[in-house]
Design an enzyme around this catalytic site. Sequence first.
Site, mmCIF file in Angstrom:
data_model
loop_
_atom_site.group_PDB
_atom_site.id
_atom_site.type_symbol
_atom_site.label_atom_id
_atom_site.label_comp_id
_atom_site.label_asym_id
_atom_site.label_seq_id
_atom_site.Cartn_x
_atom_site.Cartn_y
_atom_site.Cartn_z
ATOM 1 N N HIS A 12 39.604 45.775 36.094
ATOM 2 C CA HIS A 12 39.849 46.287 37.445
ATOM 3 C C HIS A 12 41.317 46.678 37.642
ATOM 4 O O HIS A 12 42.208 46.251 36.914
ATOM 5 C CB HIS A 12 39.458 45.233 38.482
ATOM 6 C CG HIS A 12 40.249 43.966 38.365
ATOM 7 N ND1 HIS A 12 41.538 43.845 38.848
ATOM 8 C CD2 HIS A 12 39.950 42.779 37.808
ATOM 9 C CE1 HIS A 12 41.990 42.634 38.592
ATOM 10 N NE2 HIS A 12 41.050 41.957 37.959
ATOM 11 N N GLU A 14 45.011 46.940 39.698
ATOM 12 C CA GLU A 14 45.937 45.881 40.106
ATOM 13 C C GLU A 14 45.678 45.421 41.541
ATOM 14 O O GLU A 14 45.309 46.201 42.418
ATOM 15 C CB GLU A 14 47.372 46.387 39.990
ATOM 16 C CG GLU A 14 48.428 45.315 40.228
ATOM 17 C CD GLU A 14 49.839 45.845 40.017
ATOM 18 O OE1 GLU A 14 50.273 45.902 38.854
ATOM 19 O OE2 GLU A 14 50.488 46.208 41.018
ATOM 20 N N ALA A 16 47.399 42.515 44.663
ATOM 21 C CA ALA A 16 48.649 41.852 45.039
ATOM 22 C C ALA A 16 48.838 40.561 44.250
ATOM 23 O O ALA A 16 49.964 40.208 43.887
ATOM 24 C CB ALA A 16 48.655 41.568 46.533
ATOM 25 N N HIS A 153 36.732 41.951 34.480
ATOM 26 C CA HIS A 153 37.991 41.206 34.621
ATOM 27 C C HIS A 153 38.591 40.913 33.251
ATOM 28 O O HIS A 153 37.893 40.944 32.227
ATOM 29 C CB HIS A 153 37.726 39.907 35.371
ATOM 30 C CG HIS A 153 37.004 40.120 36.663
ATOM 31 N ND1 HIS A 153 37.664 40.321 37.859
ATOM 32 C CD2 HIS A 153 35.675 40.196 36.946
ATOM 33 C CE1 HIS A 153 36.771 40.509 38.826
ATOM 34 N NE2 HIS A 153 35.563 40.431 38.299
#
Length: 207
Positions: A12, A14, A16, A153
Site C-alpha cells: 500500500h 504511504e 502518516a 502490506h
Amino acid sequence: MTVKTRIYLVRHGETAWNAGGKFQGHSDIPLSERGRKQAKALAERLSNLKIDAFYSSDLSRARETAGILAEPHRGTVYYLPELREINFGRWEGLTFKEIAEAYGELSTRWWASPLTIQIPAGESLQQVVDRCTRAVAGIITRHAGETVVVAAHGGVIRVIVGAALGLDLNHFWQLRLDNVSLTVLEYHGPEKAILELFNDTCHLHEK
C-alpha cells in the site's frame, strides 16, 4: 502443460504512521496524500497491462491503493481479511525504539523468532503465514492462467514471497519492501513459484 498464474503484489501507499515509523498492524490508518500520489504513479505504469482481477486486504490503506490501481481497468476489487498486516497488538502506534524500551526481552525474542513468539494481544508470524497461504491458494485456484493484482502490506508480502521461495521466515524482515513497490510472482500451480520482480519502485522516480 502447467497453467501459470501471475500475481502482482503491491504494498500500500504511504500513511502518516509509515512516515512516523510507527507499527500499524490492524490499525486502520488511511493513505496520506503522498500515498495516494504514489498509488496513482503505479496505476499509470500498470494501465496498459491486461489484468484479470484485483484483490486487497480489507484495511483502508490497502483498499484505497487497490481502488486507484483498478480504476484505469474499471475493475472490481475483492477484499480478503486474510491479507491483513500482522496484528501487532499492543505494539501498534509505537515506534521500533518505543517497543524495544517498553518490551525489552520479549521484543528481542520476537525479532529473533517471530514465527513462534506471540505479540501481546497480537499474532505470531506463523498465524500470518497460515492465513496468507490460504488466501493465495484460493486466488491461484480461482484465477488459473490469469494475471491478478494483490494490494497488501509489507509483512504480508514478505511472508508470501518467503513462503513461495522456501525461505526461513524467521528472517523475513531482511526482505526490504517499500511503499507502493511492485513484486511479481509467477505460480506454476500452488506449489511452485518463480520470483520475477521484487520491491521495484521505478514508477516513483522522476522522469
